[in-house]
Design a protein around this motif. Structure first.
Motif, PDB file in Angstrom:
ATOM      1  N   LYS A  39       5.621   0.076  22.907  1.00 53.36           N
ATOM      2  CA  LYS A  39       6.000  -0.995  22.344  1.00 53.36           C
ATOM      3  C   LYS A  39       6.930  -0.475  21.035  1.00 53.36           C
ATOM      4  CE  LYS A  39       1.721  -0.985  19.791  1.00 53.36           C
ATOM      5  NZ  LYS A  39       0.340  -1.761  19.542  1.00 53.36           N
ATOM      6  N   GLU A  40       7.448  -1.820  20.535  1.00 55.86           N
ATOM      7  CA  GLU A  40       8.079  -1.950  19.340  1.00 55.86           C
ATOM      8  C   GLU A  40       7.095  -2.419  18.191  1.00 55.86           C
ATOM      9  OE1 GLU A  40      12.532  -2.846  19.323  1.00 55.86           O
ATOM     10  OE2 GLU A  40      11.780  -3.760  21.445  1.00 55.86           O
ATOM     11  N   LEU A  41       7.114  -1.868  17.056  1.00 53.35           N
ATOM     12  CA  LEU A  41       6.330  -2.288  16.207  1.00 53.35           C
ATOM     13  C   LEU A  41       7.320  -2.580  14.799  1.00 53.35           C
ATOM     14  CD1 LEU A  41       4.631   0.665  16.948  1.00 53.35           C
ATOM     15  CD2 LEU A  41       3.006  -1.410  16.327  1.00 53.35           C
ATOM     16  N   GLY A  42       8.029  -3.850  14.799  1.00 52.04           N
ATOM     17  CA  GLY A  42       9.128  -3.828  13.678  1.00 52.04           C
ATOM     18  C   GLY A  42      10.184  -3.258  14.129  1.00 52.04           C
ATOM     19  N   ASP A  43      10.594  -2.151  13.404  1.00 54.92           N
ATOM     20  CA  ASP A  43      11.841  -1.411  13.822  1.00 54.92           C
ATOM     21  C   ASP A  43      11.263  -0.210  14.208  1.00 54.92           C
ATOM     22  OD1 ASP A  43      12.676   0.375  10.893  1.00 54.92           O
ATOM     23  OD2 ASP A  43      10.999  -0.879  10.970  1.00 54.92           O
ATOM     24  N   GLY A  44      10.104   0.081  14.226  1.00 54.74           N
ATOM     25  CA  GLY A  44       9.508   1.301  14.896  1.00 54.74           C
ATOM     26  C   GLY A  44       9.402   1.359  16.420  1.00 54.74           C
ATOM     27  N   VAL A  45       9.229   2.390  17.250  1.00 55.79           N
ATOM     28  CA  VAL A  45       9.141   2.538  18.603  1.00 55.79           C
ATOM     29  C   VAL A  45       8.107   3.545  18.738  1.00 55.79           C
ATOM     30  CG1 VAL A  45      10.138   3.209  20.688  1.00 55.79           C
ATOM     31  CG2 VAL A  45      11.489   1.905  19.518  1.00 55.79           C
ATOM     32  N   MET A  46       6.987   3.102  19.657  1.00 60.52           N
ATOM     33  CA  MET A  46       5.975   4.182  20.162  1.00 60.52           C
ATOM     34  C   MET A  46       5.970   4.564  21.765  1.00 60.52           C
ATOM     35  SD  MET A  46       1.806   4.036  19.862  1.00 60.52           S
ATOM     36  CE  MET A  46       1.535   2.540  20.545  1.00 60.52           C
ATOM     37  N   ALA A  47       6.293   5.743  22.028  1.00 59.37           N
ATOM     38  CA  ALA A  47       6.296   6.163  23.277  1.00 59.37           C
ATOM     39  C   ALA A  47       5.284   7.130  23.710  1.00 59.37           C
ATOM     40  CB  ALA A  47       7.791   6.821  23.471  1.00 59.37           C
ATOM     41  N   SER A  48       4.937   7.357  24.861  1.00 58.23           N
ATOM     42  CA  SER A  48       4.043   8.255  25.307  1.00 58.23           C
ATOM     43  C   SER A  48       4.403   9.107  26.289  1.00 58.23           C
ATOM     44  CB  SER A  48       2.783   7.372  25.691  1.00 58.23           C
ATOM     45  OG  SER A  48       1.772   8.523  26.517  1.00 58.23           O
ATOM     46  N   PHE A  49       4.339  10.555  26.347  1.00 58.35           N
ATOM     47  CA  PHE A  49       4.985  11.505  27.146  1.00 58.35           C
ATOM     48  C   PHE A  49       3.610  12.382  27.738  1.00 58.35           C
ATOM     49  CE2 PHE A  49       8.071  10.510  24.472  1.00 58.35           C
ATOM     50  CZ  PHE A  49       9.369  10.555  25.308  1.00 58.35           C
ATOM     51  N   SER A  50       3.596  12.829  29.094  1.00 61.38           N
ATOM     52  CA  SER A  50       2.657  13.577  29.466  1.00 61.38           C
ATOM     53  C   SER A  50       2.905  14.972  29.149  1.00 61.38           C
ATOM     54  CB  SER A  50       2.444  13.271  30.956  1.00 61.38           C
ATOM     55  OG  SER A  50       3.855  13.645  31.752  1.00 61.38           O
ATOM     56  N   ALA A  51       4.062  15.443  28.992  1.00 66.81           N
ATOM     57  CA  ALA A  51       4.171  16.464  28.547  1.00 66.81           C
ATOM     58  C   ALA A  51       4.636  16.813  27.112  1.00 66.81           C
ATOM     59  CB  ALA A  51       5.526  17.262  29.554  1.00 66.81           C
ATOM     60  N   VAL A  52       4.402  17.654  26.135  1.00 67.70           N
ATOM     61  CA  VAL A  52       4.826  17.818  24.822  1.00 67.70           C
ATOM     62  C   VAL A  52       6.226  18.076  24.737  1.00 67.70           C
ATOM     63  CG1 VAL A  52       4.679  19.208  22.792  1.00 67.70           C
ATOM     64  CG2 VAL A  52       2.378  18.224  23.875  1.00 67.70           C
ATOM     65  N   SER A  53       6.769  19.185  25.624  1.00 66.45           N
ATOM     66  CA  SER A  53       8.129  19.604  25.556  1.00 66.45           C
ATOM     67  C   SER A  53       9.178  18.320  25.798  1.00 66.45           C
ATOM     68  CB  SER A  53       8.277  20.654  26.427  1.00 66.45           C
ATOM     69  OG  SER A  53       7.844  20.276  27.610  1.00 66.45           O
ATOM     70  N   ASN A  54       8.679  17.556  26.648  1.00 64.77           N
ATOM     71  CA  ASN A  54       9.564  16.516  27.012  1.00 64.77           C
ATOM     72  C   ASN A  54       9.838  15.337  25.777  1.00 64.77           C
ATOM     73  OD1 ASN A  54      10.003  17.438  29.695  1.00 64.77           O
ATOM     74  ND2 ASN A  54       8.798  15.992  30.721  1.00 64.77           N
ATOM     75  N   ALA A  55       8.592  15.129  25.303  1.00 62.74           N
ATOM     76  CA  ALA A  55       8.474  14.441  23.980  1.00 62.74           C
ATOM     77  C   ALA A  55       9.657  14.958  22.872  1.00 62.74           C
ATOM     78  CB  ALA A  55       7.133  14.172  23.366  1.00 62.74           C
ATOM     79  N   VAL A  56       9.606  16.227  22.628  1.00 62.34           N
ATOM     80  CA  VAL A  56      10.485  17.054  21.578  1.00 62.34           C
ATOM     81  C   VAL A  56      11.713  16.769  22.102  1.00 62.34           C
ATOM     82  CG1 VAL A  56      10.751  19.061  20.439  1.00 62.34           C
ATOM     83  CG2 VAL A  56       8.372  18.255  20.714  1.00 62.34           C
ATOM     84  N   TYR A  57      12.143  17.262  23.364  1.00 63.36           N
ATOM     85  CA  TYR A  57      13.433  17.377  23.849  1.00 63.36           C
ATOM     86  C   TYR A  57      14.025  15.559  23.602  1.00 63.36           C
ATOM     87  CZ  TYR A  57      13.132  21.834  25.977  1.00 63.36           C
ATOM     88  OH  TYR A  57      13.112  23.333  26.231  1.00 63.36           O
ATOM     89  N   ALA A  58      13.259  14.500  24.100  1.00 65.60           N
ATOM     90  CA  ALA A  58      13.469  13.405  24.026  1.00 65.60           C
ATOM     91  C   ALA A  58      14.046  13.161  22.569  1.00 65.60           C
ATOM     92  CB  ALA A  58      12.517  12.310  24.303  1.00 65.60           C
ATOM     93  N   ALA A  59      13.032  13.314  21.541  1.00 65.00           N
ATOM     94  CA  ALA A  59      13.207  13.206  19.866  1.00 65.00           C
ATOM     95  C   ALA A  59      14.702  13.938  19.691  1.00 65.00           C
ATOM     96  CB  ALA A  59      12.019  13.755  19.263  1.00 65.00           C
ATOM     97  N   ILE A  60      14.900  15.211  20.053  1.00 64.45           N
ATOM     98  CA  ILE A  60      16.021  15.785  19.598  1.00 64.45           C
ATOM     99  C   ILE A  60      17.163  15.075  20.359  1.00 64.45           C
ATOM    100  CG2 ILE A  60      17.518  17.998  20.163  1.00 64.45           C
ATOM    101  CD1 ILE A  60      14.770  19.476  20.039  1.00 64.45           C
ATOM    102  N   LYS A  61      17.295  14.634  21.481  1.00 63.94           N
ATOM    103  CA  LYS A  61      18.304  13.835  22.007  1.00 63.94           C
ATOM    104  C   LYS A  61      18.567  12.650  21.142  1.00 63.94           C
ATOM    105  CE  LYS A  61      20.565  12.966  26.460  1.00 63.94           C
ATOM    106  NZ  LYS A  61      20.553  13.016  27.871  1.00 63.94           N
TER     107      LYS A  61
END
Length: 179
Positions: free
Chosen positions: A53-75
């Protein structure tokens, strides 16, 4: 109401300076929200994440793999940097969460949110649980920053900053883009 407990990497993002921008130029603020969605949604999906979901100008996302979350954040940070439209703060924590009716609850959500709030513009802060899962990823470097007592979190959290090999995005070259 169906509840599903699982281990997940929770990522929170927030647009730097958005509240002030909304007060000064509402139209530009809404344009940034649209641009933020255009950047983040496909990247989150590319790395197997779920846009919660979006929370104002924020976004919350969920990943099953930690490395995927970090790679997504970097990208995502790289895309924001090259778009020159705005900067984000990102926080990631891994822990047990409860999925219920398309939403996510639990300490992992709160910790990720608090980490995001502490991150500098264009920064990615992660907890120790995320850091430990990155030890064999040669293209991701994390650096211990400090131990912090986070609001409404029982135990102190070790905070790490994420770097990526060749990644230009970090707070040392961060520019305030939306003022």
């Amino acid at each position: 109401m169906t509840q599903n407990r699982q281990l997940a990497a929770i990522m929170f993002t927030d647009i730097v300076g958005y509240t002030a921008l909304m007060g000064n130029n509402e139209q530009k603020a809404f344009e940034l929200l649209r641009k933020n969605r255009e950047i983040q949604k496909p990247i989150i999906e590319e790395f197997g994440g779920q846009w919660i979901k979006e929370l104002g100008d924020g976004v919350m996302a969920s990943f099953s793999a930690v490395s995927n979350a970090v790679y997504a954040a970097i990208k995502i940070q790289e895309a924001c940097y090259y778009s020159k439209a705005f900067e984000l703060r990102i926080g990631i924590h891994q822990g047990e969460v409860v999925f219920e009716n398309g939403d996510v609850f639990g300490d992992a959500v709160n910790i990720a949110s608090r980490l995001q709030a502490l991150a500098p513009p264009a920064g990615i802060y992660v907890s120790e649980s995320v850091h430990r899962n990155l030890s064999n990823k040669n293209d991701i470097r994390s650096e211990f920053l400090r131990v912090e007592n986070l609001k409404n979190v029982k135990e102190p959290i070790q905070i790490y900053k994420i770097f990526s090999a060749g990644n230009e995005v970090n707070e040392t070259n961060s520019k305030r883009l939306i003022n």
